[in-house]
Design a protein around this motif. Structure first.
Motif, PDB file in Angstrom:
ATOM      1  N   ALA A 144       0.826  -1.217   0.000  1.00  0.00           N
ATOM      2  CA  ALA A 144       0.000   0.000   0.000  1.00  0.00           C
ATOM      3  C   ALA A 144       0.855   1.259   0.000  1.00  0.00           C
ATOM      4  O   ALA A 144       0.511   2.248  -0.653  1.00  0.00           O
ATOM      5  N   SER A 145       1.993   1.226   0.703  1.00  0.00           N
ATOM      6  CA  SER A 145       2.848   2.417   0.779  1.00  0.00           C
ATOM      7  C   SER A 145       3.436   2.793  -0.572  1.00  0.00           C
ATOM      8  O   SER A 145       3.789   3.947  -0.795  1.00  0.00           O
ATOM      9  N   PHE A 146       3.531   1.814  -1.488  1.00  0.00           N
ATOM     10  CA  PHE A 146       4.017   2.084  -2.836  1.00  0.00           C
ATOM     11  C   PHE A 146       2.887   2.264  -3.833  1.00  0.00           C
ATOM     12  O   PHE A 146       3.113   2.256  -5.048  1.00  0.00           O
ATOM     13  N   GLY A 147       1.670   2.399  -3.318  1.00  0.00           N
ATOM     14  CA  GLY A 147       0.522   2.633  -4.192  1.00  0.00           C
ATOM     15  C   GLY A 147      -0.040   1.375  -4.831  1.00  0.00           C
ATOM     16  O   GLY A 147      -0.856   1.452  -5.740  1.00  0.00           O
ATOM     17  N   GLY A 148       0.390   0.209  -4.360  1.00  0.00           N
ATOM     18  CA  GLY A 148      -0.100  -1.052  -4.918  1.00  0.00           C
ATOM     19  C   GLY A 148      -1.514  -1.360  -4.463  1.00  0.00           C
ATOM     20  O   GLY A 148      -2.003  -0.841  -3.457  1.00  0.00           O
ATOM     21  N   ASP A 149      -2.171  -2.223  -5.208  1.00  0.00           N
ATOM     22  CA  ASP A 149      -3.548  -2.623  -4.926  1.00  0.00           C
ATOM     23  C   ASP A 149      -3.552  -3.728  -3.875  1.00  0.00           C
ATOM     24  O   ASP A 149      -3.013  -4.816  -4.099  1.00  0.00           O
ATOM     25  N   VAL A 150      -4.166  -3.461  -2.716  1.00  0.00           N
ATOM     26  CA  VAL A 150      -4.251  -4.460  -1.648  1.00  0.00           C
ATOM     27  C   VAL A 150      -5.688  -4.927  -1.411  1.00  0.00           C
ATOM     28  O   VAL A 150      -5.973  -5.589  -0.421  1.00  0.00           O
ATOM     29  N   SER A 151      -6.574  -4.610  -2.336  1.00  0.00           N
ATOM     30  CA  SER A 151      -7.995  -4.897  -2.133  1.00  0.00           C
ATOM     31  C   SER A 151      -8.306  -6.387  -1.996  1.00  0.00           C
ATOM     32  O   SER A 151      -9.318  -6.740  -1.403  1.00  0.00           O
ATOM     33  N   GLU A 152      -7.458  -7.260  -2.517  1.00  0.00           N
ATOM     34  CA  GLU A 152      -7.716  -8.697  -2.349  1.00  0.00           C
ATOM     35  C   GLU A 152      -7.228  -9.223  -1.002  1.00  0.00           C
ATOM     36  O   GLU A 152      -7.503 -10.365  -0.637  1.00  0.00           O
ATOM     37  N   PHE A 153      -6.532  -8.391  -0.239  1.00  0.00           N
ATOM     38  CA  PHE A 153      -5.961  -8.809   1.033  1.00  0.00           C
ATOM     39  C   PHE A 153      -6.715  -8.277   2.251  1.00  0.00           C
ATOM     40  O   PHE A 153      -6.542  -8.794   3.356  1.00  0.00           O
ATOM     41  N   VAL A 154      -7.498  -7.215   2.057  1.00  0.00           N
ATOM     42  CA  VAL A 154      -8.169  -6.532   3.172  1.00  0.00           C
ATOM     43  C   VAL A 154      -9.601  -6.166   2.787  1.00  0.00           C
ATOM     44  O   VAL A 154      -9.936  -6.093   1.604  1.00  0.00           O
ATOM     45  N   THR A 155     -10.408  -5.911   3.799  1.00  0.00           N
ATOM     46  CA  THR A 155     -11.787  -5.491   3.568  1.00  0.00           C
ATOM     47  C   THR A 155     -11.807  -4.083   2.973  1.00  0.00           C
ATOM     48  O   THR A 155     -10.825  -3.336   3.096  1.00  0.00           O
ATOM     49  N   PRO A 156     -12.914  -3.700   2.341  1.00  0.00           N
ATOM     50  CA  PRO A 156     -12.970  -2.376   1.702  1.00  0.00           C
ATOM     51  C   PRO A 156     -12.663  -1.202   2.631  1.00  0.00           C
ATOM     52  O   PRO A 156     -12.003  -0.249   2.212  1.00  0.00           O
ATOM     53  N   ASN A 157     -13.104  -1.263   3.886  1.00  0.00           N
ATOM     54  CA  ASN A 157     -12.816  -0.150   4.802  1.00  0.00           C
ATOM     55  C   ASN A 157     -11.315  -0.014   5.072  1.00  0.00           C
ATOM     56  O   ASN A 157     -10.790   1.093   5.155  1.00  0.00           O
ATOM     57  N   VAL A 158     -10.634  -1.138   5.172  1.00  0.00           N
ATOM     58  CA  VAL A 158      -9.186  -1.113   5.418  1.00  0.00           C
ATOM     59  C   VAL A 158      -8.460  -0.644   4.161  1.00  0.00           C
ATOM     60  O   VAL A 158      -7.519   0.154   4.242  1.00  0.00           O
ATOM     61  N   ASP A 159      -8.906  -1.096   3.007  1.00  0.00           N
ATOM     62  CA  ASP A 159      -8.323  -0.655   1.735  1.00  0.00           C
ATOM     63  C   ASP A 159      -8.406   0.869   1.627  1.00  0.00           C
ATOM     64  O   ASP A 159      -7.417   1.534   1.303  1.00  0.00           O
ATOM     65  N   ALA A 160      -9.577   1.412   1.933  1.00  0.00           N
ATOM     66  CA  ALA A 160      -9.767   2.867   1.866  1.00  0.00           C
ATOM     67  C   ALA A 160      -8.875   3.592   2.875  1.00  0.00           C
ATOM     68  O   ALA A 160      -8.279   4.631   2.553  1.00  0.00           O
ATOM     69  N   ALA A 161      -8.762   3.043   4.077  1.00  0.00           N
ATOM     70  CA  ALA A 161      -7.919   3.675   5.100  1.00  0.00           C
ATOM     71  C   ALA A 161      -6.447   3.668   4.698  1.00  0.00           C
ATOM     72  O   ALA A 161      -5.732   4.647   4.921  1.00  0.00           O
ATOM     73  N   LEU A 162      -6.004   2.566   4.096  1.00  0.00           N
ATOM     74  CA  LEU A 162      -4.605   2.493   3.640  1.00  0.00           C
ATOM     75  C   LEU A 162      -4.356   3.486   2.508  1.00  0.00           C
ATOM     76  O   LEU A 162      -3.320   4.167   2.487  1.00  0.00           O
ATOM     77  N   LYS A 163      -5.282   3.580   1.558  1.00  0.00           N
ATOM     78  CA  LYS A 163      -5.126   4.550   0.466  1.00  0.00           C
ATOM     79  C   LYS A 163      -5.040   5.960   1.015  1.00  0.00           C
ATOM     80  O   LYS A 163      -4.220   6.765   0.566  1.00  0.00           O
ATOM     81  N   ASP A 164      -5.886   6.256   1.992  1.00  0.00           N
ATOM     82  CA  ASP A 164      -5.888   7.580   2.595  1.00  0.00           C
ATOM     83  C   ASP A 164      -4.582   7.842   3.349  1.00  0.00           C
ATOM     84  O   ASP A 164      -3.991   8.910   3.246  1.00  0.00           O
ATOM     85  N   ARG A 165      -4.096   6.848   4.077  1.00  0.00           N
ATOM     86  CA  ARG A 165      -2.887   6.997   4.886  1.00  0.00           C
ATOM     87  C   ARG A 165      -1.655   7.222   4.007  1.00  0.00           C
ATOM     88  O   ARG A 165      -0.768   7.989   4.356  1.00  0.00           O
ATOM     89  N   PHE A 166      -1.604   6.551   2.860  1.00  0.00           N
ATOM     90  CA  PHE A 166      -0.405   6.624   2.032  1.00  0.00           C
ATOM     91  C   PHE A 166      -0.576   7.513   0.797  1.00  0.00           C
ATOM     92  O   PHE A 166       0.296   7.517  -0.068  1.00  0.00           O
ATOM     93  N   LYS A 167      -1.640   8.286   0.726  1.00  0.00           N
ATOM     94  CA  LYS A 167      -1.891   9.099  -0.468  1.00  0.00           C
ATOM     95  C   LYS A 167      -0.857  10.183  -0.716  1.00  0.00           C
ATOM     96  O   LYS A 167      -0.602  10.538  -1.832  1.00  0.00           O
ATOM     97  N   GLU A 168      -0.240  10.664   0.352  1.00  0.00           N
ATOM     98  CA  GLU A 168       0.731  11.750   0.150  1.00  0.00           C
ATOM     99  C   GLU A 168       2.080  11.272  -0.337  1.00  0.00           C
ATOM    100  O   GLU A 168       2.952  12.038  -0.652  1.00  0.00           O
ATOM    101  N   ARG A 169       2.260   9.954  -0.441  1.00  0.00           N
ATOM    102  CA  ARG A 169       3.553   9.420  -0.891  1.00  0.00           C
ATOM    103  C   ARG A 169       3.592   9.273  -2.370  1.00  0.00           C
ATOM    104  O   ARG A 169       2.727   9.088  -3.093  1.00  0.00           O
TER     105      ARG A 169
END
Length: 169
Positions: A144-169
């Protein structure tokens, strides 16, 4: 004969909770009527802090489990010793998922320590389902920190939180 175990803890840092964690919780729920997910504070995890705060990890875990149909599973934060939390909530066992031999060695050490602190607290190990054997929170965070797709590994809420957390990178 000892009393049957009717309440188990599934402890972890859950930074973040993954489908592998959800699988362990689901399997613990099949074994026992009452399951509590215990989210550890883990201030110094791997020499650094966690990606998500304790409150965020509790919230993400609650929503993920609800999303996966595990609404009867309680999620609580904890600091301190797991054996103390187990006594406080009346849990008779700890359930941990094992992916590989390295997990076993670490978890065996933890189980031995817990036994020395409370010989009545059982340790139950469940083998990882094959589709989650490679999955860890640290791998998910790295992808997720490199902008990769993790949607198959986590629930949608976690996917969204990771995207939000790492968006500035």
């Amino acid at each position: 004969m000892p009393d049957p175990i009717t309440h188990v803890l599934v402890p972890g840092t859950f930074d973040p909770i993954t489908y592998g964690h959800v699988d362990v919780v689901r399997r613990a729920r099949r074994i026992c009527p009452q399951v509590t997910v215990a989210v550890a504070e883990s201030l110094g995890k791997n020499g650094v802090g966690t990606t998500f705060s304790l409150d965020e990890r509790v919230s993400l875990a609650r929503e993920a489990l609800l999303c996966e149909g595990l609404e009867d599973v309680q999620v609580v934060p904890f600091t301190g010793l797991l054996v103390d939390l187990a006594r406080e909530v009346g849990a008779g066992a700890v359930v941990k998922g094992l992916r590989a031999m390295t997990d076993f060695e670490y978890e065996l050490q933890q189980a031995d320590l817990n036994y020395r602190l409370d010989a009545d607290l059982e340790s139950i190990f469940v083998m990882s389902s094959p589709q989650y054997g490679y999955l860890s929170s640290s791998v998910v965070r790295q992808i997720a920190s490199f902008g990769g797709d993790v949607s198959e590994f986590v629930t949608p809420n976690v996917d969204a939180a990771l995207k939000d957390r790492f968006k500035e990178r």
